[in-house]
Design a protein around this motif. Structure first.
Motif, PDB file in Angstrom:
ATOM      1  N   TYR A  54      10.885  16.867  13.939  1.00 16.73           N
ATOM      2  CA  TYR A  54      10.129  16.317  12.811  1.00 16.73           C
ATOM      3  C   TYR A  54       8.969  17.236  12.430  1.00 16.73           C
ATOM      4  CZ  TYR A  54       6.404  13.504  10.700  1.00 16.73           C
ATOM      5  OH  TYR A  54       5.379  13.060   9.906  1.00 16.73           O
ATOM      6  N   THR A  55       8.205  17.659  13.422  1.00 17.54           N
ATOM      7  CA  THR A  55       7.033  18.489  13.151  1.00 17.54           C
ATOM      8  C   THR A  55       7.431  19.879  12.674  1.00 17.54           C
ATOM      9  OG1 THR A  55       5.748  17.263  14.790  1.00 17.54           O
ATOM     10  CG2 THR A  55       4.906  19.427  14.153  1.00 17.54           C
ATOM     11  N   LYS A 114       8.256  19.367   9.211  1.00 16.71           N
ATOM     12  CA  LYS A 114       7.042  18.981   8.481  1.00 16.71           C
ATOM     13  C   LYS A 114       6.205  20.194   8.092  1.00 16.71           C
ATOM     14  CE  LYS A 114       2.811  16.267   9.263  1.00 16.71           C
ATOM     15  NZ  LYS A 114       2.198  15.261  10.148  1.00 16.71           N
ATOM     16  N   GLY A 139       8.293  15.385   3.876  1.00 13.97           N
ATOM     17  CA  GLY A 139       8.443  14.125   4.604  1.00 13.97           C
ATOM     18  C   GLY A 139       9.833  13.544   4.533  1.00 13.97           C
ATOM     19  N   CYS A 179      11.881  15.402   6.946  1.00 12.02           N
ATOM     20  CA  CYS A 179      11.435  15.048   8.298  1.00 12.02           C
ATOM     21  C   CYS A 179      12.079  13.754   8.774  1.00 12.02           C
ATOM     22  CB  CYS A 179       9.913  14.874   8.324  1.00 12.02           C
ATOM     23  SG  CYS A 179       8.985  16.391   8.155  1.00 12.02           S
ATOM     24  N   THR A 191       3.754  11.562   5.364  1.00 10.91           N
ATOM     25  CA  THR A 191       3.583  13.020   5.446  1.00 10.91           C
ATOM     26  C   THR A 191       2.773  13.545   4.269  1.00 10.91           C
ATOM     27  OG1 THR A 191       5.725  13.165   6.574  1.00 10.91           O
ATOM     28  CG2 THR A 191       4.808  15.205   5.714  1.00 10.91           C
TER      29      THR A 191
END
Length: 354
Positions: A223-224, A227, A267, A270, A319
């Motif tokens: 995810y990061t 992101k 986002g 993500c 996000t």
């Protein structure tokens, strides 16, 4: 004393951060701290509050991460609660609206904000390390490989830097995430963080707080990475192809609009990338003694995608808001905000573009 009061007045949170800026290139042959990233000059009236790449800069980035993640995650606690309940009990909570209706009918308004405390403290800690260490690793890795490689492989640089930061950020988040999921998905277990923590320790010991760490890494690191890498490249593309004027000619409010748009786009990606692991984390913390493999087998391919719709809405908005707050904090604190990277002169000469 008068000088101190004047400085404090400038830094107060009620003053407008949207002051006109004048962006200038480095002069007199000065070498930037990050290869290929010229420091944007502060407003015409003020200078930067810190030097780019200094310890103070990184600490302020961490503060921005605390405000960014702590505020946004706490603000969407009701949606997060319903999403978790859809993941662990889809028969009872059939959709987002049904989940809100059932939760409100059973627990009232207070039931919709269950788990706000572990959410606030956990994601504040995570945000501090996520954003602060990302800036640290990005500077260090850029310096290590040199400006040409840092530019040509900048997407890889963003991915590696964000993954490194998230590894440490999740260690701080894991205990609070475990408590949050128990509060939100196990009726009668606990209503507050103060009730959940001692009960978890008595039932499962210290391991209970970190049993979901590996699935959390599986969820949060991809995810990061998405992101940060998607955001950085989207900002670059928006200024190149969408925004009708160069970034140096945009005022700070216009730059923050671009930040929000790029954050929302990032986002959505993500949410899709990290959703299966998010479902496993929710189910794992609900079922005592279960392993990630057992939960994954029980859920099956279709089960891990339950709740994706609300999560896209939640993570997209989240996000975008996080990047907006983080960038606004940099504006408010008068921190250096380098523009998107440009090809270094050495590469231009190498490819005959000079």
């Amino acid at each position: 004393m008068l000088a101190w009061m004047q400085e404090a007045a400038k830094m107060n949170p009620f003053s407008s951060p949207f002051m006109s800026v004048k962006c200038q290139a480095l002069e007199n042959g000065a070498r930037p701290l990050i290869p290929n990233r010229n420091i944007v000059a502060a407003s015409v009236e003020e200078s930067d509050s810190c030097e780019f790449g200094s310890n103070k800069y990184f600490l302020l980035c961490g503060l921005g991460g605390i405000l960014s993640c702590g505020i946004t995650h706490t603000g969407i606690t009701p949606l997060d609660l319903v999403k978790c309940r859809i993941q662990v009990d889809p028969q009872k909570y059939k959709s987002v609206f049904n989940g809100f209706r059932v939760t409100f009918a059973e627990d009232g308004t207070r039931g919709l904000v269950k788990g706000w405390a572990p959410t606030f403290f956990g994601y504040s800690i995570q945000g501090m390390f996520k954003f602060g260490l990302y800036e640290v690793f990005k500077v260090q890795y850029s310096t290590l490989v040199g400006e040409e490689i840092a530019y040509e492989y900048r997407t890889s640089l963003y991915l590696i830097s964000s993954a490194s930061a998230e590894f440490f950020a999740d260690i701080g988040l894991a205990p609070f995430e475990a408590a949050k999921v128990r509060i939100q998905t196990m009726p009668g277990y606990a209503d507050t963080l103060r009730q959940a923590v001692p009960k978890m320790y008595i039932d499962e010991g210290l391991t209970g707080f970190y049993k979901g760490l590996v699935p959390l890494w599986m969820r949060q690191i991809p995810y990061t990475m998405m992101k940060f890498a998607c955001f950085e490249r989207t900002v670059e593309l928006l200024y190149k192809y969408v925004v009708p004027k160069p970034r140096s000619e945009c005022n700070k409010s216009e730059q923050l609009v671009v930040t929000f748009a790029a954050g929302y786009i990032a986002g959505v990606f993500c949410a899709i990338v990290s959703h299966p692991a998010d479902t496993v984390v929710s189910k794992l913390n609900q079922e005592k003694g279960a392993t990630a493999g057992q939960v994954l087998k029980k859920l099956g391919f279709g089960g891990v995608w339950k709740g994706l719709g609300p999560r896209i809405i939640m993570i997209g908005t989240l996000t975008a808001a996080q990047w907006f707050i983080y960038d606004a904090v940099k504006v408010w604190l008068r921190m250096p905000r380098p523009p998107p990277p440009e090809m270094p002169e050495s590469l231009k000469k190498k490819y005959g573009l000079a």
